[in-house]
Every structure is written in structure tokens, then in C-alpha cells.
Design an enzyme around this catalytic site. Structure first.
Site, PDB file in Angstrom:
ATOM      1  N   ASP A  99      -5.816  52.476 -15.789  1.00  0.00           N
ATOM      2  CA  ASP A  99      -7.128  51.829 -15.857  1.00  0.00           C
ATOM      3  C   ASP A  99      -7.789  52.032 -17.219  1.00  0.00           C
ATOM      4  O   ASP A  99      -9.011  52.173 -17.312  1.00  0.00           O
ATOM      5  CB  ASP A  99      -8.058  52.297 -14.734  1.00  0.00           C
ATOM      6  N   LEU A 137      11.522  60.366 -13.192  1.00  0.00           N
ATOM      7  CA  LEU A 137      12.776  60.917 -12.684  1.00  0.00           C
ATOM      8  C   LEU A 137      13.714  59.844 -12.153  1.00  0.00           C
ATOM      9  O   LEU A 137      14.897  60.105 -11.921  1.00  0.00           O
ATOM     10  CB  LEU A 137      12.491  61.925 -11.565  1.00  0.00           C
ATOM     11  N   GLY A 138      13.194  58.656 -11.934  1.00  0.00           N
ATOM     12  CA  GLY A 138      14.026  57.609 -11.354  1.00  0.00           C
ATOM     13  C   GLY A 138      14.222  57.781  -9.864  1.00  0.00           C
ATOM     14  O   GLY A 138      15.272  57.416  -9.318  1.00  0.00           O
ATOM     15  N   GLY A 160     -20.663  48.168 -13.261  1.00  0.00           N
ATOM     16  CA  GLY A 160     -20.992  47.878 -14.648  1.00  0.00           C
ATOM     17  C   GLY A 160     -20.900  49.098 -15.538  1.00  0.00           C
ATOM     18  O   GLY A 160     -20.774  48.980 -16.755  1.00  0.00           O
ATOM     19  N   ASN A 161     -20.954  50.295 -14.955  1.00  0.00           N
ATOM     20  CA  ASN A 161     -20.780  51.528 -15.723  1.00  0.00           C
ATOM     21  C   ASN A 161     -19.325  51.764 -16.114  1.00  0.00           C
ATOM     22  O   ASN A 161     -19.044  52.600 -16.982  1.00  0.00           O
ATOM     23  CB  ASN A 161     -21.253  52.753 -14.935  1.00  0.00           C
ATOM     24  N   SER A 162     -18.400  51.082 -15.477  1.00  0.00           N
ATOM     25  CA  SER A 162     -16.978  51.278 -15.793  1.00  0.00           C
ATOM     26  C   SER A 162     -16.711  51.072 -17.273  1.00  0.00           C
ATOM     27  O   SER A 162     -17.174  50.110 -17.877  1.00  0.00           O
ATOM     28  CB  SER A 162     -16.123  50.291 -15.012  1.00  0.00           C
ATOM     29  N   HIS A 182      -9.650  47.420 -15.597  1.00  0.00           N
ATOM     30  CA  HIS A 182     -10.177  46.506 -14.581  1.00  0.00           C
ATOM     31  C   HIS A 182     -11.423  45.761 -15.052  1.00  0.00           C
ATOM     32  O   HIS A 182     -11.816  44.766 -14.449  1.00  0.00           O
ATOM     33  CB  HIS A 182     -10.450  47.256 -13.270  1.00  0.00           C
TER      34      HIS A 182
END
Length: 348
Positions: free
Chosen positions: A132, A260-261, A204-206, A102
Site C-alpha cells: 500500500d 520461500l516458494g 482522506g488521511n491515507s 490505494h
């Protein structure tokens, strides 16, 4: 596997303001050779000094329409653009960096800023929004790669940790906050289980690291709870999940997941976070493999490959061990009978 219904949560990506295989990262193998108990504990200043050179700021332009959905703030840029930023961790000396999907998914003209203040243009971006996690590359060598913890299972609730990143403004890059591991195996609204920490994680730490007192990266900071009267409740993607995603991004530039569908539904107890032994219910049969196995809408799923499944995140974690085309045994209830099926896994 698709999930029906949603879990009430006030989660914000800490974002940006403005398969098995060879081990976590080749240049971090030294870390994989020792356990957390064998490594010498360090002081907080020593940990920061060791890890900070491997932590970078990431900044780029975000179109105004994307900035409106950005999980954080921003600074004014050129006409029709704003500036956004996040954090990243150097994992190879030749310029490969891991961050959050992100952080970079809407960015253009991305630049990496090192701890010493040098900036470099990003040349390649490979992203997996489901987990992510993203990989970015700059054509520079000689960097110091971070060391990741050998096994996420060695992480303990209560152990002291440091978060390093670029909160609020790029001028604050390589800021450090201190806390503890508040919880493990947290099932939020993420695809996989997360580490919870009370180390302050701000916009901003992401993409920055959560580090233990041995100077090893426990995981990549990703999101936090954000609401009135909620403080210091952040979440980190564990190192083993980072490994699973990054190895595939290096190999094929995308993540190929086995499933597994089936479209499955959790019990009410599991959805709201209550302890539960309730199985999952089949809402729809999606793949040919599941249809050939005789699975029907309304069947109930108890276990997969001998592992009890009570939540979708349990199944997601288990599927990290498999690739599409492999077969697994599942224990189900169908029309009142307990039956065992053999399902050939599909690509999610």
C-alpha cells in the site's frame, strides 16, 4: 508466500474520499544521523509548523465503477466520474511524493495541492498495492522534504504523535490530529507489521504522515478499524517498510520480493491473534528451489535463517532482508523428523 484462510477483521483503508541501501530518502539523511533521544522534543504547534509544508493533498478523477469500491466517500465530477482525494508526503525537493497505493491506483488526471494552495499535475506514478505504498512525481523543484525517523525500532508505545492529512474534503487539507502510539508490530491483514495509533485518521488521511514530537515521520497512515463502537484505532506503515518499498520503486519502478516458494498456513491461534509458538504448515510447494530442497506438502516450518516463524507476517518481515536467488537455511519437521533444508529463494 500465499496465505490460506482469512483473518476476521473490520479494516477500512483510510483512503481517499470522493533494500536496505542508502537510507530512507537522500534528503532526509540528517534525520538518520540522530536518534530520537538526541533530537530536541518540540511542542505540538512546532511539530505541525515544521512538517505541514511537506504534506500535500492529492485529488483526481475516479471512474464510477471504481468509486463504488472506494474506501471513503466522494464528490460528483464529470459524467461517469467522481472525485477522490487523499494525502501525501514530499520526500525529495524535486517533486517526489510518497502516498498510499490505494489512494492513486484508480485515479486519473491526478493533481497535487500543496499546503499553500498551489496545484500541480502528477507526471509519474509507481505503485505497490501489496504494501500500500506508491510514489508520485510532479515536475517542480524547491520543495521542503520531510525527515523520517532513522529507525522504526526507536518508536515507543505511549509516545505522543500527530497525524497530518486531508480528511473528508480537500478544503480541510493539512488538518492535524493528536494522539499516542497505541501499539507496535500489529499484524492486521497487511503484508507487514504496522504501528497502531489513536490519533484520529479519517477518510482522506491515507498517505499522510504520523509524526513524533521531534518532527520526524514515523510512517505513512494507511487504514483503520471502522465499525459501530470502535473509535480511534488507526494503522500506519512504519518508516523502515516505507524505505524498503520506496528504494525499489526508485530503482526499478516495482518491488521484487524474495520468498520461500511455499504456500503456508498459520495455526488457528496465530490466525485469531492469540499468543502462539506454533509453526507454519506447508500446504503447497510452489518453486523449483523449494522442490529441490526436498520440501513436501505437510511439512512444518519452524525457523528461517535462525529466526523463529509463527506467523506469515513474521516471514514477510524477514524476507525484506533478502533478494531472489539468495539461499537460506530453514528448520522443518518432515515425516516426523526435524531436518534442516537449504532453499534458494524465489521471486514472489
Amino acid at each position: 508466500m500465499r496465505k490460506t484462510g482469512t483473518k476476521a477483521a473490520c479494516l477500512l483503508l483510510a483512503g481517499a474520499i470522493g533494500i536496505g541501501g542508502i537510507g530512507l530518502f537522500p534528503e532526509a539523511r540528517a534525520s538518520a544521523a540522530k536518534t530520537a533521544g538526541a533530537a530536541s522534543a518540540k511542542t505540538i504547534p512546532q511539530v505541525i509548523a515544521q512538517v505541514s509544508p511537506s504534506v500535500v493533498g492529492i485529488i483526481g478523477e475516479v471512474p464510477v465503477d471504481a468509486a463504488d469500491d472506494w474506501s471513503g466517500g466522494g464528490e460528483e465530477g464529470g459524467e461517469g466520474y467522481g472525485l477522490a482525494h487523499g494525502s501525501g508526503v514530499i520526500i525529495r525537493s524535486n517533486g517526489w511524493i510518497v502516498t498510499n497505493a490505494h489512494v492513486v491506483e484508480s485515479m486519473e488526471n491526478i493533481q497535487v495541492v500543496t499546503s499553500e494552495g498551489k496545484s500541480y499535475k502528477v507526471r509519474e506514478v509507481y505503485s505497490d498495492p501489496v504494501s500500500d505504498i506508491a510514489l508520485i512525481h510532479i515536475n517542480v523543484t524547491g520543495f521542503k522534504p520531510a525527515k523520517f525517523v532513522a529507525k522504526s525500532e526507536t518508536t515507543l508505545v505511549g509516545e505522543q504523535v500527530v497525524a497530518i492529512g486531508t480528511p473528508v474534503s480537500l478544503s480541510l487539507r493539512n488538518s492535524a490530529t493528536v494522539g499516542i502510539v497505541s501499539g507496535l508490530n500489529r499484524a492486521t491483514n497487511a503484508q507487514y507489521r504496522l504501528i497502531q495509533t489513536d490519533a484520529t485518521i479519517n477518510p482522506g488521511n491515507s498517505g499522510g504522515p504520523l509524526v513524533n514530537m521531534h518532527g520526524e515521520i514515523l510512517g505513512i497512515n494507511s487504514m483503520k478499524y471502522a465499525a459501530v463502537d470502535i473509535d480511534n484505532t488507526g494503522f500506519t506503515i512504519p518508516a523502515d517498510t516505507v524505505q524498503y518499498i520506496v528504494n525499489q520503486l526508485f530503482k526499478q519502478h516495482k518491488v521484487i520480493r524474495a520468498g520461500l516458494g511455499l504456500e503456508l498456513e498459520e495455526s488457528f491461534s496465530a490466525t485469531v491473534g492469540l499468543p502462539s509458538d506454533d509453526p507454519l504448515t506447508v500446504k503447497e510447494v510452489l518453486s523449483n528451489g523449494a522442490k529441490k530442497a526436498g520440501v513436501k506438502k505437510g511439512d512444518v516450518l519452524y525457523s528461517v535463517a535462525g529466526h523463529r516463524i509463527t506467523a506469515l507476517v513474521d516471514l514477510n518481515e524477514l524476507m525484506k532482508k533478502y533478494v531472489p536467488g539468495q539461499a537460506v537455511r530453514v528448520l522443518m519437521q518432515s515425516e516426523g523428523d526435524i531436518v534442516e533444508r537449504r532453499i534458494v529463494l524465489a521471486e514472489e
